[in-house]
Design a protein around this motif. Structure first.
Motif, PDB file in Angstrom:
ATOM      1  N   UNK A  95       0.835  -1.202   0.000  1.00 35.51           N
ATOM      2  CA  UNK A  95       0.000   0.000   0.000  1.00 35.51           C
ATOM      3  C   UNK A  95       0.868   1.248   0.000  1.00 35.51           C
ATOM      4  N   UNK A  96       1.871   1.273   0.840  1.00 32.84           N
ATOM      5  CA  UNK A  96       2.706   2.465   0.927  1.00 32.84           C
ATOM      6  C   UNK A  96       3.542   2.671  -0.335  1.00 32.84           C
ATOM      7  N   UNK A  97       4.094   1.600  -0.874  1.00 34.24           N
ATOM      8  CA  UNK A  97       4.951   1.731  -2.046  1.00 34.24           C
ATOM      9  C   UNK A  97       4.165   2.107  -3.294  1.00 34.24           C
ATOM     10  N   UNK A  98       2.954   1.582  -3.408  1.00 35.52           N
ATOM     11  CA  UNK A  98       2.165   1.825  -4.622  1.00 35.52           C
ATOM     12  C   UNK A  98       1.339   3.092  -4.563  1.00 35.52           C
ATOM     13  N   UNK A  99       0.920   3.513  -3.376  1.00 37.14           N
ATOM     14  CA  UNK A  99       0.021   4.659  -3.274  1.00 37.14           C
ATOM     15  C   UNK A  99       0.591   5.821  -2.475  1.00 37.14           C
ATOM     16  N   UNK A 100       1.590   5.569  -1.637  1.00 39.32           N
ATOM     17  CA  UNK A 100       2.090   6.607  -0.751  1.00 39.32           C
ATOM     18  C   UNK A 100       1.270   6.762   0.508  1.00 39.32           C
ATOM     19  N   UNK A 101       0.167   6.021   0.634  1.00 41.06           N
ATOM     20  CA  UNK A 101      -0.689   6.085   1.820  1.00 41.06           C
ATOM     21  C   UNK A 101      -0.091   5.261   2.948  1.00 41.06           C
ATOM     22  N   UNK A 102      -0.291   5.729   4.172  1.00 34.21           N
ATOM     23  CA  UNK A 102       0.113   4.977   5.361  1.00 34.21           C
ATOM     24  C   UNK A 102      -1.138   4.326   5.948  1.00 34.21           C
ATOM     25  N   UNK A 103      -1.246   3.036   5.755  1.00 39.10           N
ATOM     26  CA  UNK A 103      -2.413   2.291   6.230  1.00 39.10           C
ATOM     27  C   UNK A 103      -2.187   1.880   7.679  1.00 39.10           C
ATOM     28  N   UNK A 104      -3.020   2.392   8.584  1.00 38.68           N
ATOM     29  CA  UNK A 104      -2.949   2.018   9.993  1.00 38.68           C
ATOM     30  C   UNK A 104      -3.783   0.767  10.225  1.00 38.68           C
ATOM     31  N   UNK A 105      -3.225  -0.177  10.955  1.00 43.34           N
ATOM     32  CA  UNK A 105      -3.979  -1.355  11.383  1.00 43.34           C
ATOM     33  C   UNK A 105      -4.417  -1.111  12.822  1.00 43.34           C
ATOM     34  N   UNK A 110      -8.538  -0.548  20.380  1.00 41.00           N
ATOM     35  CA  UNK A 110      -8.571   0.828  19.882  1.00 41.00           C
ATOM     36  C   UNK A 110      -9.810   1.034  19.015  1.00 41.00           C
ATOM     37  N   UNK A 111     -10.131   0.052  18.195  1.00 43.32           N
ATOM     38  CA  UNK A 111     -11.338   0.123  17.363  1.00 43.32           C
ATOM     39  C   UNK A 111     -12.576   0.302  18.235  1.00 43.32           C
ATOM     40  N   UNK A 112     -12.663  -0.469  19.316  1.00 41.08           N
ATOM     41  CA  UNK A 112     -13.814  -0.367  20.214  1.00 41.08           C
ATOM     42  C   UNK A 112     -13.877   1.000  20.884  1.00 41.08           C
ATOM     43  N   UNK A 113     -12.726   1.534  21.296  1.00 41.40           N
ATOM     44  CA  UNK A 113     -12.698   2.825  21.986  1.00 41.40           C
ATOM     45  C   UNK A 113     -13.108   3.968  21.054  1.00 41.40           C
ATOM     46  N   UNK A 114     -12.625   3.929  19.824  1.00 43.11           N
ATOM     47  CA  UNK A 114     -12.976   4.985  18.883  1.00 43.11           C
ATOM     48  C   UNK A 114     -14.448   4.914  18.475  1.00 43.11           C
ATOM     49  N   UNK A 115     -14.964   3.710  18.325  1.00 43.97           N
ATOM     50  CA  UNK A 115     -16.383   3.551  18.013  1.00 43.97           C
ATOM     51  C   UNK A 115     -17.233   4.076  19.164  1.00 43.97           C
ATOM     52  N   UNK A 299     -12.448  10.740  13.132  1.00 44.17           N
ATOM     53  CA  UNK A 299     -12.470  12.157  12.774  1.00 44.17           C
ATOM     54  C   UNK A 299     -12.558  13.038  14.020  1.00 44.17           C
ATOM     55  N   UNK A 300     -13.363  12.643  14.989  1.00 46.09           N
ATOM     56  CA  UNK A 300     -13.494  13.423  16.217  1.00 46.09           C
ATOM     57  C   UNK A 300     -12.183  13.475  16.982  1.00 46.09           C
ATOM     58  N   UNK A 301     -11.501  12.332  17.124  1.00 40.56           N
ATOM     59  CA  UNK A 301     -10.215  12.326  17.822  1.00 40.56           C
ATOM     60  C   UNK A 301      -9.199  13.179  17.079  1.00 40.56           C
ATOM     61  N   UNK A 302      -9.206  13.119  15.757  1.00 43.05           N
ATOM     62  CA  UNK A 302      -8.276  13.925  14.964  1.00 43.05           C
ATOM     63  C   UNK A 302      -8.548  15.418  15.179  1.00 43.05           C
ATOM     64  N   UNK A 303      -9.817  15.788  15.183  1.00 38.40           N
ATOM     65  CA  UNK A 303     -10.169  17.192  15.395  1.00 38.40           C
ATOM     66  C   UNK A 303      -9.826  17.655  16.801  1.00 38.40           C
ATOM     67  N   UNK A 304     -10.015  16.801  17.787  1.00 33.61           N
ATOM     68  CA  UNK A 304      -9.818  17.188  19.177  1.00 33.61           C
ATOM     69  C   UNK A 304      -8.360  17.108  19.614  1.00 33.61           C
ATOM     70  N   UNK A 309      -1.931  12.746  17.213  1.00 31.97           N
ATOM     71  CA  UNK A 309      -2.644  11.562  17.712  1.00 31.97           C
ATOM     72  C   UNK A 309      -2.706  10.484  16.640  1.00 31.97           C
ATOM     73  N   UNK A 310      -3.026  10.883  15.413  1.00 37.40           N
ATOM     74  CA  UNK A 310      -3.127   9.903  14.330  1.00 37.40           C
ATOM     75  C   UNK A 310      -1.772   9.260  14.060  1.00 37.40           C
ATOM     76  N   UNK A 311      -0.704  10.058  14.063  1.00 36.93           N
ATOM     77  CA  UNK A 311       0.633   9.518  13.841  1.00 36.93           C
ATOM     78  C   UNK A 311       1.011   8.538  14.948  1.00 36.93           C
ATOM     79  N   UNK A 312       0.591   8.812  16.171  1.00 36.08           N
ATOM     80  CA  UNK A 312       0.936   7.943  17.290  1.00 36.08           C
ATOM     81  C   UNK A 312       0.236   6.592  17.225  1.00 36.08           C
ATOM     82  N   UNK A 313      -0.825   6.483  16.435  1.00 40.00           N
ATOM     83  CA  UNK A 313      -1.498   5.188  16.302  1.00 40.00           C
ATOM     84  C   UNK A 313      -0.560   4.129  15.754  1.00 40.00           C
TER      85      UNK A 313
END
Length: 347
Positions: A95-105, A110-115, A299-304, A309-313
């Protein structure tokens, strides 16, 4: 500020472009690509070259679409379909080599907390102590909390698609032994989490995810075309009857029922069994259907909390941060193909 988030799920890749007005993400454009990655998974659990290639094409098209809507580089994340894959490091690298995107797993907790955060913001403080249930393709998230963040959050391997593949093998109506085995698995996995929810005695219980939305529609809730502000609930007594309706039909005919989409028809029965089991063991009779979930929570965590925060994931999942011992560097986003990726559906 215009943000975008890209959700790599078991069935679809979803793009949500939102304007951030007064700290609230207001959607301006959504799109999805039906990849059914869970069906691309090989017997050894790996996505393999074919599944990875389909994912790359969809992500590139989605990033191109986000750029056309003048959004920032997408916040791209994956849940259980990539999280559980033995070759996920290869997928992330591609994903990173072909698109330049950083895919977070996202780790399951964490999924439960953000939901939970997305649901809390939608429901508001008047909902009081809040319990959350979210059924995805590969996992079930359960959380409870009294404030902004949950005091308890867990991810369980009880996704609707996962259990369908494991237990419901017949093309026609399932055998009673199959549904009984599925129900036993759900009870076993939910034992501790449901005991915690029952002990906490939440004032409000909510459900997110397409699985719960479709089950609520099957049980009489208003259709989606009436908008997100219509109150929708799912009652346990109605869900019991719905399970009987779903089990009486072969998988391909379940899409004839109200609310059940063709893409999710096969896994709808497993989702219904898990939903009712979770409600019964947790002592929950009614679930409020919440339209905000994981994407809105991100999106809410990113805004707040800002971009840091997103990089630290990345640090919360070693495979997402370091591939074969080589740190992934941030590079400019590259988009090379059109939006006509396999499975793309216009909103």
């Amino acid at each position: 500020m215009r943000l975008s988030v890209l959700d790599v799920g078991s069935n679809t890749v979803r793009l949500e472009v939102s304007d951030a007005e007064a700290g609230v993400p207001l959607p301006v454009h959504t799109a999805k690509w039906k990849l059914r990655l869970s069906e691309q998974v090989r017997d050894d659990g790996r996505l393999g070259e074919a599944g990875t290639e389909r994912l790359l094409t969809a992500l590139t098209a989605a990033a191109e679409m986000a750029a056309r809507w003048d959004a920032q580089e997408p916040l791209v994340f994956a849940t259980s379909v990539v999280r559980d894959a033995p070759d996920r490091a290869d997928v992330l690298r591609a994903v990173h080599e072909r698109t330049g995107l950083s895919l977070r797993v996202l780790p399951g907790e964490v999924e439960a907390r953000l939901t939970f955060l997305g649901a809390r913001r939608w429901m508001g403080w008047r909902s009081g102590p809040l319990a959350l249930f979210d059924i995805g393709g590969g996992s079930l998230e359960v959380a409870f909390g009294r404030g902004r963040v949950p005091e308890f959050a867990v991810s369980l391997p009880l996704g609707a698609n996962r259990l369908t593949q494991e237990f419901l093998h017949s093309a026609g109506s399932p055998r009673p032994s199959e549904t009984a085995a599925l129900r036993r698995r759900a009870r076993h996995q939910l034992r501790d989490a449901s005991a915690r929810i029952r002990w906490e005695h939440p004032q409000t219980a909510v459900a997110t995810s397409r699985t719960f939305q479709q089950l609520a529609r099957l049980c009489g809730a208003a259709p989606g075309r009436r908008g997100p502000f219509v109150e929708r609930v799912l009652r346990r007594r109605d869900l019991r009857r719905a399970i009987g309706r779903l089990a009486a039909l072969p998988a391909e005919r379940r899409a004839e029922l109200p609310g059940i989409s063709k893409a999710r028809a096969r896994q709808s029965l497993a989702g219904a069994i898990v939903a009712r089991t979770a409600m019964k063991l947790s002592g929950v009779k009614t679930l409020a259907i919440c339209p905000w979930a994981l994407r809105e929570g991100i999106l809410l965590r990113y805004l707040e909390d800002g971009p840091d925060w997103w990089a630290d994931l990345e640090g919360q999942d070693e495979a997402a941060r370091t591939l074969d011992g080589v740190a992934v560097a941030t590079r400019p986003l590259r988009v090379a193909v059109s939006s006509s990726a396999p499975g793309y559906e216009a909103p």
